[in-house]
Write an enzyme that holds these catalytic residues in place. Structure first.
Site, PDB file in Angstrom:
ATOM      1  CE  LYS A  22     -16.658   4.904 -17.952  1.00  0.00           C
ATOM      2  NZ  LYS A  22     -16.306   3.404 -18.247  1.00  0.00           N
ATOM      3  CG  ASN A  23     -14.497   2.578 -22.509  1.00  0.00           C
ATOM      4  OD1 ASN A  23     -14.907   2.637 -21.476  1.00  0.00           O
ATOM      5  ND2 ASN A  23     -15.690   1.747 -23.336  1.00  0.00           N
ATOM      6  NE  ARG A  97     -12.415  -4.189 -15.366  1.00  0.00           N
ATOM      7  CZ  ARG A  97     -11.878  -5.210 -14.630  1.00  0.00           C
ATOM      8  NH1 ARG A  97     -12.205  -5.234 -13.197  1.00  0.00           N
ATOM      9  NH2 ARG A  97     -11.229  -6.077 -15.055  1.00  0.00           N
ATOM     10  CG  ASP A 121     -20.518  -0.629 -15.067  1.00  0.00           C
ATOM     11  OD1 ASP A 121     -20.748   0.085 -14.323  1.00  0.00           O
ATOM     12  OD2 ASP A 121     -20.102  -0.556 -16.075  1.00  0.00           O
ATOM     13  CG  ASP A 320     -19.345  -0.827 -23.346  1.00  0.00           C
ATOM     14  OD1 ASP A 320     -19.556  -1.690 -22.520  1.00  0.00           O
ATOM     15  OD2 ASP A 320     -18.432  -0.067 -23.364  1.00  0.00           O
ATOM     16  CG  MET A 342     -16.675  -9.836 -22.338  1.00  0.00           C
ATOM     17  SD  MET A 342     -16.037  -8.314 -23.211  1.00  0.00           S
ATOM     18  CE  MET A 342     -15.738  -8.829 -25.017  1.00  0.00           C
TER      19      MET A 342
END
Length: 438
Positions: A22-23, A97, A121, A320, A342
């Site tokens: 996904k990223n 995002r 998110d 993640d 983070m």
């Protein structure tokens, strides 16, 4: 609002193929804006966030062709820049995002890029300063409309420069790299992110004609070129999904094989799960997880002190997967401190695990101590709401291991990051149903 109904407490068995990352997809898809030529991308995951970005690109004028499952071609030879000023764009861009990463390519190729404040998110502050400070360093003028939360950058011609990023932001680095490849002169980016997905982007750009060196390090050097051409690219498997399936196998005491994981791009992930006591075997490019009949035991440090698992920029452990680590630890033998550095809101889902019977002490917004049950006390089914993608999959794993039938609402959050999850889990024996919301 959709719902999952999950009958927990069943062992699973079989093979599962991870989806495309996904990223990585969110970066790679934005890069098609850098050339008027055709770019073909394979192994694209069929998930909400990626599909939203593809829709946004279509509305911008990109010609999109669906070639086969997971494969698309893109041609950005007739971009409609007026769309960037439309009410539709302000609404569409706000819902994703990853849309922030269209700004760098648009700025580089067309001299202007706009974006509404993006969503995503709700896991804490996710500032955009790194992106825009990078564009300003390259010579762009920045403007912001506080009434509409609308950002813009413009430049006649970007100029190469030296810059030190204030944080090793993955999306920030990607955005700045995509702007710098068409800038005049040489750009150096120090404290650049060096995640495998960022490396994938740089390798793809180099195949398109860019001149990027230092790929895989935190110092990137980019010699600007006049134009970029087309290419073909295949995305890596999703390391977050791979970590999710490792956690699922351990929590349900299941024998699973995760296929084609690209071991060399997993970094610390296998080591961290091994520290939790989970057995992982490398079989070619697959991960084999045997049935953990006797559970798994968390390692202490050499001096006997409690293990801490914390996130860090690559090659550190990805943030993640901390939600997965936390839920897996609830049934381990031993204790672990999970330190989410983070994002200050990402651990707030632990109250739902506590309702299920987990022993977790939330020390502060960033740290939680987990005391494992060693499977002596099974988690209990409950009704939950998924707050974000990663917490959502963690709650799903907890429900699949729990005694009784659980329901999870707001599953659109999970669908944003996980492809056809019900069908894939059913194939390995999960008792899960999707109930449509009203």
């Amino acid at each position: 609002m959709g719902t999952f109904k999950i009958e927990g407490g069943h062992q699973l068995k079989g093979e599962i193929q991870p989806q495309g990352a996904k990223n990585e997809a969110l970066q790679i898809l934005c890069a098609v804006l850098l050339t008027p030529e055709v770019v073909t991308i394979n192994n694209i995951p069929d998930i909400i966030d990626v599909n939203k970005l593809i829709s946004l690109l279509k509305n911008l004028g990109v010609k999109v062709k669906h070639l086969s499952s997971g494969s698309y071609s893109f041609q950005a030879d007739d971009i409609n820049l007026d769309y960037l000023k439309s009410a539709n764009f302000k609404e569409e861009g706000r819902g994703l995002r990853g849309s922030i990463m269209i700004v760098g390519p648009l700025l580089a190729r067309f001299g202007k890029g706009y974006i509404p404040k993006p969503g995503g998110d709700k896991i804490g502050r996710r500032r955009l300063d790194t992106h825009f400070e990078g564009f300003i360093n390259l010579g762009a003028k920045f403007r912001y409309n506080p009434e509409e939360y609308f950002y813009g950058v413009e430049a006649d011609k970007l100029k190469g420069t030296d810059m030190l990023l204030d944080e090793a932001s993955v999306t920030g680095t990607a955005n700045i790299v995509m702007a710098a490849v068409l800038a005049e002169g040489t750009t150096t980016i120090y404290n650049a992110a060096c995640e495998p997905y960022l490396q994938q982007l740089c390798k793809m750009l180099n195949r398109m004609g860019a001149k990027i060196s230092g790929v895989g390090s935190n110092l990137l050097t980019i010699e600007g070129v006049d134009v970029l051409g087309g290419t073909a690219h295949r995305m890596l498997p999703d390391m977050i999904e791979i970590g999710s399936w490792i956690g699922l196998a351990a929590m349900t005491k299941s024998e699973l094989t995760i296929k084609n994981v690209s071991w060399d791009d997993l970094g610390q992930i296998p080591n961290v799960f091994a520290k939790l006591g989970i057995t992982l075997e490398r079989k070619g490019d697959d991960i084999y997880i045997p049935e953990h009949k006797d559970g798994y035991e968390i390692q202490n440090y050499i001096d006997g002190s409690i293990l801490t698992i914390a996130d860090a920029p690559w090659p550190g452990f990805t943030p993640d997967l901390l939600s997965i680590v936390l839920v897996v630890a609830t049934q381990a033998k031993g204790e672990v401190l999970v330190h989410q550095k983070m994002f200050e809101s990402r651990l707030f889902f632990v109250d739902k695990l506590i309702d299920m019977g987990a022993k977790i002490i939330l020390c502060d917004p960033h740290r939680a101590t987990v005391i494992g049950h060693d499977f002596k006390s099974q988690l209990k089914a409950t009704t939950m709401v998924s707050p974000d993608i990663r917490a959502g999959i963690s709650l799903l794993i907890a429900a699949l291991s729990a005694k009784g039938t659980s329901t999870i609402h707001n599953i659109e959050q999970i669908d944003r990051g996980y492809e056809h999850i019900v069908e894939r889990l059913k194939k390995i024996g999960a008792k899960i149903e999707r109930l449509d919301g009203n």
